[in-house]
Write an enzyme that holds these catalytic residues in place. Structure first.
Site, PDB file in Angstrom:
ATOM      1  N   HIS A  12      28.976  20.908  35.663  1.00  0.00           N
ATOM      2  CA  HIS A  12      27.579  21.230  35.380  1.00  0.00           C
ATOM      3  C   HIS A  12      26.933  21.786  36.648  1.00  0.00           C
ATOM      4  O   HIS A  12      27.439  21.582  37.758  1.00  0.00           O
ATOM      5  CB  HIS A  12      26.823  19.986  34.902  1.00  0.00           C
ATOM      6  N   LYS A  16      28.293  21.655  40.739  1.00  0.00           N
ATOM      7  CA  LYS A  16      29.147  22.767  41.166  1.00  0.00           C
ATOM      8  C   LYS A  16      29.498  22.683  42.651  1.00  0.00           C
ATOM      9  O   LYS A  16      30.631  22.959  43.041  1.00  0.00           O
ATOM     10  CB  LYS A  16      28.499  24.104  40.821  1.00  0.00           C
ATOM     11  N   THR A  38      35.459  27.042  32.733  1.00  0.00           N
ATOM     12  CA  THR A  38      34.355  27.634  31.988  1.00  0.00           C
ATOM     13  C   THR A  38      33.522  28.490  32.934  1.00  0.00           C
ATOM     14  O   THR A  38      33.440  28.210  34.131  1.00  0.00           O
ATOM     15  CB  THR A  38      33.468  26.547  31.346  1.00  0.00           C
ATOM     16  N   GLY A  39      32.938  29.537  32.391  1.00  0.00           N
ATOM     17  CA  GLY A  39      31.963  30.419  33.018  1.00  0.00           C
ATOM     18  C   GLY A  39      31.877  30.506  34.522  1.00  0.00           C
ATOM     19  O   GLY A  39      32.822  30.870  35.215  1.00  0.00           O
ATOM     20  N   GLY A  69      29.850  26.983  29.394  1.00  0.00           N
ATOM     21  CA  GLY A  69      29.790  25.830  28.499  1.00  0.00           C
ATOM     22  C   GLY A  69      28.772  25.964  27.379  1.00  0.00           C
ATOM     23  O   GLY A  69      29.121  25.829  26.197  1.00  0.00           O
ATOM     24  N   ASP A  74      32.905  25.003  26.309  1.00  0.00           N
ATOM     25  CA  ASP A  74      33.379  23.633  26.058  1.00  0.00           C
ATOM     26  C   ASP A  74      34.170  23.582  24.754  1.00  0.00           C
ATOM     27  O   ASP A  74      35.204  22.910  24.665  1.00  0.00           O
ATOM     28  CB  ASP A  74      32.209  22.653  25.976  1.00  0.00           C
ATOM     29  N   ASP A  94      27.010  16.062  34.985  1.00  0.00           N
ATOM     30  CA  ASP A  94      25.807  15.523  35.611  1.00  0.00           C
ATOM     31  C   ASP A  94      25.221  14.416  34.734  1.00  0.00           C
ATOM     32  O   ASP A  94      24.684  14.692  33.668  1.00  0.00           O
ATOM     33  CB  ASP A  94      24.793  16.653  35.801  1.00  0.00           C
ATOM     34  N   HIS A 101      23.710  21.616  25.771  1.00  0.00           N
ATOM     35  CA  HIS A 101      24.904  21.561  24.930  1.00  0.00           C
ATOM     36  C   HIS A 101      25.572  20.183  25.002  1.00  0.00           C
ATOM     37  O   HIS A 101      26.794  20.058  24.941  1.00  0.00           O
ATOM     38  CB  HIS A 101      25.874  22.669  25.345  1.00  0.00           C
ATOM     39  N   ASP A 104      28.277  19.390  22.574  1.00  0.00           N
ATOM     40  CA  ASP A 104      29.558  20.040  22.865  1.00  0.00           C
ATOM     41  C   ASP A 104      30.324  19.272  23.940  1.00  0.00           C
ATOM     42  O   ASP A 104      31.544  19.133  23.868  1.00  0.00           O
ATOM     43  CB  ASP A 104      29.345  21.488  23.330  1.00  0.00           C
ATOM     44  N   ARG A 110      35.506  13.631  23.626  1.00  0.00           N
ATOM     45  CA  ARG A 110      36.147  12.937  22.509  1.00  0.00           C
ATOM     46  C   ARG A 110      37.541  13.502  22.262  1.00  0.00           C
ATOM     47  O   ARG A 110      38.503  12.750  22.049  1.00  0.00           O
ATOM     48  CB  ARG A 110      35.288  13.074  21.252  1.00  0.00           C
TER      49      ARG A 110
END
Length: 157
Positions: A12, A16, A38-39, A69, A74, A94, A101, A104, A110
């Site tokens: 998050h 970072k 991600t991104g 995300g 995600d 965080d 999200h 997500d 999970r």
């Protein structure tokens, strides 16, 4: 899980800096594996690894960048876990900042439990993972058999 692993790295925004410090510190261990991020985290991981590897005259590992995300990254990672294409997840999330999200994120975490994927949500756990004897070894996680759950009788009254 093969010796060369597919390691997902996510962070998050407020984490970072932490993930970049961790990646820079553990570059030698990470350079032996394929990384999926991600991104923006992916761009930052690429830069940190390129710098560390360049200093030591080694080739940086492959970094696959997914969507951000909140834009579905995600969920992309979750799908990759379900397909058996992710071996472990390093996700510095965080705990103090609500995310747009959050559902997500919860779904991704999970799925890691469902498929028995080693998951680190903080630096201490990530350090333990990369220093484990199993980190560079073949490992076959035991995955719970959900056939009975899938075949259960559902009363739709």
């Amino acid at each position: 899980m093969k010796r060369k692993k597919n390691i997902a790295i996510v962070a998050h925004d407020n984490r970072k800096k932490d993930i970049m410090e961790w990646v820079s510190f553990n570059w030698k261990e990470l350079a032996q594996h394929d990384l999926i991020c991600t991104g923006t985290t992916g761009k930052m991981v690429e830069e940190a690894l390129a710098e560390s590897c360049h200093k030591h005259g080694t080739v940086p590992p492959t970094v696959t960048r997914l969507k951000s995300g909140p834009l579905g990254g995600d969920q992309q990672l979750g799908a990759m876990i379900c397909e058996g294409n992710i071996d472990m997840l390093i996700f510095f999330w965080d705990p103090m900042q609500p995310q747009p999200h959050d559902v997500d994120v919860k779904a991704l975490l999970r799925i890691t439990v469902l498929y028995n994927i080693p998951t680190a949500s903080n630096r201490s756990t990530a350090d333990f993972m990369v220093t484990s004897e199993l980190f560079h070894e073949q490992y076959d996680p035991i995955i719970k058999d959900y056939r009975e759950y899938i075949a259960r009788d559902v009363n739709m009254a």
